[in-house]
Design a protein around this motif. Structure first.
Motif, PDB file in Angstrom:
ATOM      1  N   GLY B 287       0.883  -1.273   0.029  1.00 51.93           N
ATOM      2  CA  GLY B 287      -0.016  -0.064  -0.045  1.00 51.93           C
ATOM      3  C   GLY B 287       0.928   1.092  -0.009  1.00 51.93           C
ATOM      4  O   GLY B 287       1.889   1.310  -0.634  1.00 51.93           O
ATOM      5  N   ASP B 288       0.761   2.227   0.973  1.00 53.65           N
ATOM      6  CA  ASP B 288       1.579   3.382   1.019  1.00 53.65           C
ATOM      7  C   ASP B 288       2.437   3.145   1.743  1.00 53.65           C
ATOM      8  O   ASP B 288       2.737   3.679   2.982  1.00 53.65           O
ATOM      9  CB  ASP B 288       0.423   4.564   1.385  1.00 53.65           C
ATOM     10  CG  ASP B 288       1.268   5.911   1.383  1.00 53.65           C
ATOM     11  OD1 ASP B 288       2.227   5.957   0.537  1.00 53.65           O
ATOM     12  OD2 ASP B 288       1.009   6.865   2.037  1.00 53.65           O
ATOM     13  N   ASP B 289       3.388   2.149   1.529  1.00 54.04           N
ATOM     14  CA  ASP B 289       4.321   1.600   2.375  1.00 54.04           C
ATOM     15  C   ASP B 289       5.707   2.526   2.510  1.00 54.04           C
ATOM     16  O   ASP B 289       6.279   2.570   3.770  1.00 54.04           O
ATOM     17  CB  ASP B 289       5.119   0.158   1.672  1.00 54.04           C
ATOM     18  CG  ASP B 289       3.987  -0.599   1.183  1.00 54.04           C
ATOM     19  OD1 ASP B 289       2.979  -0.828   1.937  1.00 54.04           O
ATOM     20  OD2 ASP B 289       4.265  -1.518   0.470  1.00 54.04           O
ATOM     21  N   ASP B 290       5.834   3.344   1.618  1.00 52.80           N
ATOM     22  CA  ASP B 290       6.668   4.734   1.644  1.00 52.80           C
ATOM     23  C   ASP B 290       8.156   4.175   2.048  1.00 52.80           C
ATOM     24  O   ASP B 290       9.043   4.466   2.882  1.00 52.80           O
ATOM     25  CB  ASP B 290       6.375   5.482   3.050  1.00 52.80           C
ATOM     26  CG  ASP B 290       5.443   6.635   2.756  1.00 52.80           C
ATOM     27  OD1 ASP B 290       5.081   6.784   1.398  1.00 52.80           O
ATOM     28  OD2 ASP B 290       4.638   6.918   3.701  1.00 52.80           O
TER      29      ASP B 290
ATOM     30  N   ASN C 260       0.043  -8.633  -4.773  1.00 53.50           N
ATOM     31  CA  ASN C 260       1.014  -8.119  -3.892  1.00 53.50           C
ATOM     32  C   ASN C 260       1.885  -9.180  -3.037  1.00 53.50           C
ATOM     33  O   ASN C 260       2.939  -8.825  -2.368  1.00 53.50           O
ATOM     34  CB  ASN C 260       0.449  -7.111  -2.824  1.00 53.50           C
ATOM     35  CG  ASN C 260      -0.346  -6.011  -3.456  1.00 53.50           C
ATOM     36  OD1 ASN C 260       0.222  -5.623  -4.446  1.00 53.50           O
ATOM     37  ND2 ASN C 260      -1.209  -5.137  -2.727  1.00 53.50           N
TER      38      ASN C 260
ATOM     39  N   ARG D  64      -1.303   5.943  11.509  1.00 56.31           N
ATOM     40  CA  ARG D  64       0.270   6.667  11.940  1.00 56.31           C
ATOM     41  C   ARG D  64       0.124   7.974  11.658  1.00 56.31           C
ATOM     42  O   ARG D  64       0.937   8.677  12.009  1.00 56.31           O
ATOM     43  CB  ARG D  64       1.133   5.674  10.747  1.00 56.31           C
ATOM     44  CG  ARG D  64       0.952   6.182   9.354  1.00 56.31           C
ATOM     45  CD  ARG D  64       1.957   5.725   8.147  1.00 56.31           C
ATOM     46  NE  ARG D  64       1.606   5.577   6.819  1.00 56.31           N
ATOM     47  CZ  ARG D  64       2.166   6.229   5.882  1.00 56.31           C
ATOM     48  NH1 ARG D  64       3.381   6.196   6.200  1.00 56.31           N
ATOM     49  NH2 ARG D  64       1.704   5.723   4.699  1.00 56.31           N
ATOM     50  N   TYR D 222       1.221  -8.129   5.894  1.00 54.90           N
ATOM     51  CA  TYR D 222       2.324  -6.967   5.937  1.00 54.90           C
ATOM     52  C   TYR D 222       1.671  -5.936   6.960  1.00 54.90           C
ATOM     53  O   TYR D 222       0.854  -6.074   7.281  1.00 54.90           O
ATOM     54  CB  TYR D 222       2.391  -6.243   4.611  1.00 54.90           C
ATOM     55  CG  TYR D 222       1.172  -5.452   4.098  1.00 54.90           C
ATOM     56  CD1 TYR D 222       0.979  -4.045   4.297  1.00 54.90           C
ATOM     57  CD2 TYR D 222       0.049  -6.020   3.621  1.00 54.90           C
ATOM     58  CE1 TYR D 222       0.069  -3.306   4.007  1.00 54.90           C
ATOM     59  CE2 TYR D 222      -1.270  -5.245   3.381  1.00 54.90           C
ATOM     60  CZ  TYR D 222      -0.983  -4.061   3.524  1.00 54.90           C
ATOM     61  OH  TYR D 222      -2.332  -3.344   2.900  1.00 54.90           O
ATOM     62  N   PHE D 226       6.917  -4.010   5.632  1.00 59.31           N
ATOM     63  CA  PHE D 226       6.245  -3.693   4.565  1.00 59.31           C
ATOM     64  C   PHE D 226       7.020  -4.498   3.131  1.00 59.31           C
ATOM     65  O   PHE D 226       6.682  -4.115   2.152  1.00 59.31           O
ATOM     66  CB  PHE D 226       6.145  -2.184   4.018  1.00 59.31           C
ATOM     67  CG  PHE D 226       5.239  -1.499   5.084  1.00 59.31           C
ATOM     68  CD1 PHE D 226       4.145  -1.475   4.998  1.00 59.31           C
ATOM     69  CD2 PHE D 226       5.587  -0.735   6.435  1.00 59.31           C
ATOM     70  CE1 PHE D 226       3.104  -1.090   5.747  1.00 59.31           C
ATOM     71  CE2 PHE D 226       4.875  -0.036   6.942  1.00 59.31           C
ATOM     72  CZ  PHE D 226       3.352  -0.339   6.647  1.00 59.31           C
TER      73      PHE D 226
END
Lengths: 429, 429, 429, 429
Positions: B287-290, C260, D64, D222, D226
């Motif tokens: 996802g928005d794992d950054d 994923n 977060r 996850y 990540f």
């Protein structure tokens, strides 16, 4: 109109169920009344609901691996229309048929007459530039409306114009354009130029549209192209419809999105910006699975109709979405699947009508997320089966369409007339 | 300019590597020459590449479960600027810093002076209406620019205008607006009205924009809202930027899309319709794992730059995308991650410059998918490391930035000045 | 052995490229030497790499929507073997062919002789219980090995035993069983009972296995079943192989997982628990797209081989995975795609050999995530093209297989012998 | 037992609703009778349903990015127990509380007494090795039970043993172990060795288990890691539970899977192989969203219970799954969400009890997919609300728990006693 299922048999079937239906209808009516709803009025509204049957949907579908036909597969559009006639006779929610050219390219007058005799009329026309036909000059292997070759593009435009012509002859007033154009490799196509070519071709199709017609463009994330697709999502679809003009709008197929995407939000956005054209209904778990509507995630179907009823009530003048089932029936009798799917869509519509919109707006305004959610869930939890049954009964349909259909033995009857089809392999062989 | 890493140490580090670099640079140069590329010219082009560092990126990130700070966490924007100074000193590809208000709301003159002393300037400003600040009157719990409450919306508009004001004072010329507004339950918000409120607020922000400024809106599929998000995808983002006006355009964050989505195609589409504003670079698996740019799928990063270089070469006048890293460094030293990530992005850019665009266009025109793919792969396979190293060396940076940074002991030095931070729990506690 | 591509032509093609190859090979050799690698030794290791070609892969693939055959489609297994012979002649990494029954059910001695004459031998046999054949008694519409009907299950078992029989006759020593069994509706099957029936059938197949044979079971998330699949993931696959016994192990197809999913981790887990049987290589962006290996995400392919090399080096005795390409070539010449895909897989293998495993272990032990990642990236970034070219050259293959193939005009030659095939529609018609 | 909501108020609330309930209950009873079900008996079965509340669930959750606490946030485990007491008093489906150590590490006797006074007892203990605590010697930044450092692993084992010790003191009989261990970069960990270390630690925890205790391991794809997670899916989870021994089994959290995964099939598989331990219920649209159970996809929840009821009826002796809600309440009053979620889970259970399993088996045996699906849908469509209301009423709970809770003003009462909490930022600051 010449009923395909014997009227006496149908009446007999209904009579077996009508006492229990009376009881359940009364109980539901009482419950709805407490919530401020008039069940008879809802019944009338439900009766006006209609969703088109795609002509190809009455044949057994398949995958790239195999196709397993059943008995009595329709041989041509006239057989298909008969099957659609049975569906409409029993479930009374599918008054229109959507044709596919060239699969259904027969004499328009004969098709029109046949339809009329079955109480049917015609919905949007569907063009096919994703397959090569035996007599076809240019191949669509590398694309159609967006092909790099001008002659191939012209051929695809021509085919779409021909679909309009046939449609005009049979009383249709819309064209649905779905293309498989895209690419299988990064680099295979220049994505910007490909879109330009597509738009150029579509402008020519649009120019050929009678003034009372609508043009539906359809987006799809992938398949048959597996790296990129020219109309890959609602964003591209919107921009295309915008470029084309006011007669163009977007079709939403519930199985054409990326995993996890919020489809009801796309419905809301397209309506917001004036480009919601209609739907291809089905259900999906993985991709464009084309499963029976409401069979996998009935709440999602309800949430789509929750948006639609909201739009309908706020913008009644401009609200006119086209509804069609678009499913692949691989393991069921297509007629049974289409009947029960039409009813699932109708069910979602009626449940959405039960949403207390005043309360919902109040909870939304006050950020009472729990009660807003509960307002939707309460409508969804309502078992509107008796209401739907009564609506069918009132219109002369079957209280239990699948049971009546089986009792009538329609499939075995047509299987005697229509020769057995052997299981052709899919595309991989 | 006051170098943070000792110049002698840096020179010493580089001298250890320069003989091998000479060899590898020559070999690569010879190889590129055969393909029609001048390595020195590419080296100059690479040297002009710049990507902004977000001020918050130099601190250790975290998840909703926990945050594990490292030694020497920056205490305030001045510490952050020093860390950014080190990054730029060593890798020479990150001349700008992007501030976040209110986290970096300090005296503008002091910030500007500090930056200048480090050879840095300021990129886009980032507003924050996704958290509540201690002194804040209205909570953003249920939204900010799209909140149902007018006073809350006004507060969010006001905050964005304040960000522009600070930006003006420090020489920034762009505002990035990302909001977490959305919903966690079906029904929680009316999706159409929510968008209207958002647009209304954004129009007020847009109205406050100096004429030479740009406004970037950013889409994201989900998180922190988990059912719907007001700017959920590029389609909504485009329509918003379109509604706002010519100074508004769209920001693409590589981690903000649905699974499997073709991001390079979105880049192509946004550029095609004139609304590609820029990028937040990172990498993601789920996802928005950054995660660090290029650490998971380097070919996808290359494909994005393949589009960018194509656009740059076809529309050089209007091409001006804003590049920023936007990553969460949970298990690495943020300075090291930012340096190596900037280099990964620069690498993808240089590899994209190597694509033989004439050959590519030829293969595309002829539907030679295999050779088109191979044309991209050949550029991607080229190991441009010597070219990137030489570009840094030429500009006074480090041939191996991470090695030089470690050798310089910067982290342990600042750890003595900056007090240790205890591991605060994430949002779930 | 009777070369299909003229030896003189091949030599001529190679001679054009050999001077540049000498230069690049020397430069790469020097660079690798600095990292402690002997390029000639790596070249020998690369030369020993082999991946099987599926006989059906040399024909043009298709989707459920359409199939667009190209010129010179192979008519039968002997044509297919010739195409495989060309592939092996030029790329020298594909010494084996994997047959599919009943598609390749011809005289075993003739097949064996033909293969031998082309320098080929036979890999795993593939059974087919996902399609109905003209002469078949029981339909697989509702399943095969897991069908509710005992006679249908027996027929499927029988077919698998027949595959073993043919395999024995041609020198194969493995059977791959992939079934499409599953369901399209919640409730359609009892998932526990269905698994029991599948296991029961597979035990009978296993019992018919010669003692030196291996049995590969293959998992797949979906397609052709779109709600549930009996061997849906590696967890089920492992448990099945475990139930069957030591000769059974699991096949991993890179396109058969949920979005994923970390596939290299599945490789690690299966190896850890002793059930990694082999691979069906391809690439995918959305689902089981069957795209060319390494064309979408080459780093993922490298990460799979990073695990494989790690396992190979730690457990050299038991390490014996079966490698096969399993792709659908819809828009390319299948021979070209298979050659370049085999080389992509070989490339990933060689790059994985370059990983400094001592350094990697050190960084892992010390939680130096950045340097661990960099250790992998450094190997991946290495352009091993000259090494792969030299390995082919050494073995008598083509430095540039696709260029030599095109120059030789093989496709147009066979197109004269093999009649044109019209584009059959896919499963949906 | 000291009721937290005034009994008179509750009686008053119920009396307003009981007449309509009588009507609806009678109508439903009549309808169910026709289908062969005794509503009173189902009511008794429903009354025996229980699902645990996690102590941390009564506090407002966060992401977060931010956390927005509400009024009256519980200060400590005793406040949390009171909130759980209210939930159980009103909805009568949540008799147990699941504690989290160290968050709830208070005097066991006092906790036990408090619980008893509220009519509550204790469910599984939850350990925490995914955060660092102030007094903690070794950091979990790079892992806990699978850390490369032996001392860190020992500390994590020790903590789990301490959880068992506390659990023993308060009457719990199970330990749930969820770890965030994994990696953020390819290469960061050796996936095989990491699993070995994890297994080694878990064996020590298992060894410390009293003989009547159960150990639940939980998989998650996850987050917070990540790139890879040590217990990433049910396959790994099964193998771990198998390695550990008969007291170990697997926990399924509905939000911990890859997109599109068929979760009910995982339930079936784990039960089939004897390792289904229990559930963490919630709902999700994107990832581990921790939304309210049944709020996004109620049919999926029903399908899970369809499997559970099937297993229960076939293996009644060994069937004993642990049920817990595990949600993050970011925009609702946690007490309200927990009450309505418990009822949604109970609803799914009761609907699954209505499935005509004889008919279902018949349709499955005959591959009548449509009727099999319809058999499930008919049960799901049944509005069992009156049955659930009556079950609560019979047990002394509230017919409408949320309405009674609001009427009682519990939240504003505790808000006076419990100091306001300011909105702490999430992990990113």
């Amino acid at each position: 109109m010449n009923p395909l299922i014997d009227a006496a048999l149908l009446a007999d079937e209904n009579s077996k169920l009508s006492a229990d239906l009376d009881t359940d209808y009364a109980a539901l009516g009482e419950q709805l009344q407490r919530q401020g709803h008039d069940i008879d009025q809802l019944c009338n509204t439900a009766a006006q609901f209609g969703i088109a049957i795609p002509s190809w949907g009455v044949g057994t579908g398949g995958t790239r691996f195999a196709r397993f036909p059943g008995p009595g597969e329709p041989r041509h559009v006239f057989d298909k229309l008969e099957d659609c006639g049975v569906i409409q006779q029993l479930c009374r929610a599918t008054p229109k048929v959507s044709l596919h050219i060239p699969w259904d390219d027969e004499n328009p007058t004969e098709m029109k007459d046949k339809a009329q005799s079955l109480g049917l009329s015609f919905d949007a026309m569907n063009s096919n530039t994703f397959q090569d036909q035996p007599d076809q000059k240019h191949s669509y292997k590398y694309g159609s409306l967006s092909h790099t070759d001008a002659a191939t593009r012209a051929q695809a435009v021509e085919h779409n114009l021909r679909c309009i012509e046939i449609g005009e002859a049979i009383g249709s007033d819309a064209l649905t354009v779905w293309v498989g154009d895209g690419s299988n490799f990064p680099g295979q196509t220049h994505m910007g130029r490909q879109l330009d070519r597509y738009l150029d071709g579509m402008r020519q199709v649009y120019a050929g549209l009678p003034s009372h017609w609508r043009l539906f463009t359809e987006h799809k994330m992938y398949e048959p192209a597996f790296y990129s697709t020219v109309v890959q999502d609602w964003g591209s679809n919107y921009l295309i419809a915008k470029e084309l003009g006011p007669q163009a709008s977007c079709l939403v197929d519930l199985g054409h999105h990326a995993p996890n995407v919020n489809i009801e939000m796309i419905v809301s956005r397209l309506a917001h910006f004036g480009k919601l054209g209609g739907f291809h209904f089905n259900d999906s778990k993985y991709g464009d699975d084309d499963l029976d509507s409401g069979s996998i995630d009935p709440y999602r179907l309800f949430l789509v109709f929750n948006e639609l009823v909201d739009i309908e009530q706020r913008q009644p003048e401009s609200f006119n979405p086209a509804y069609m089932l678009d499913q692949s029936h691989n393991v069921t009798d297509p007629i049974e699947s289409l009947m029960s799917s039409a009813l699932e869509v109708q069910r979602a519509y009626v449940q959405a009508l039960l949403v207390d919109r005043e309360a919902l707006a109040f909870h939304q305004e006050n950020n009472d997320a729990l009660m807003a959610s509960e307002t939707l869930k309460r409508a969804f939890r309502t078992n509107v089966e008796p209401l739907l049954q009564r609506a069918r009964q009132n219109m002369g349909g079957a209280i239990n369409p699948v049971a009546a259909y089986r009792e009538a033995g329609y499939r075995s009857k047509v299987a005697k007339l229509r020769p057995a089809v052997s299981g052709a392999g899919g595309g991989i062989v």
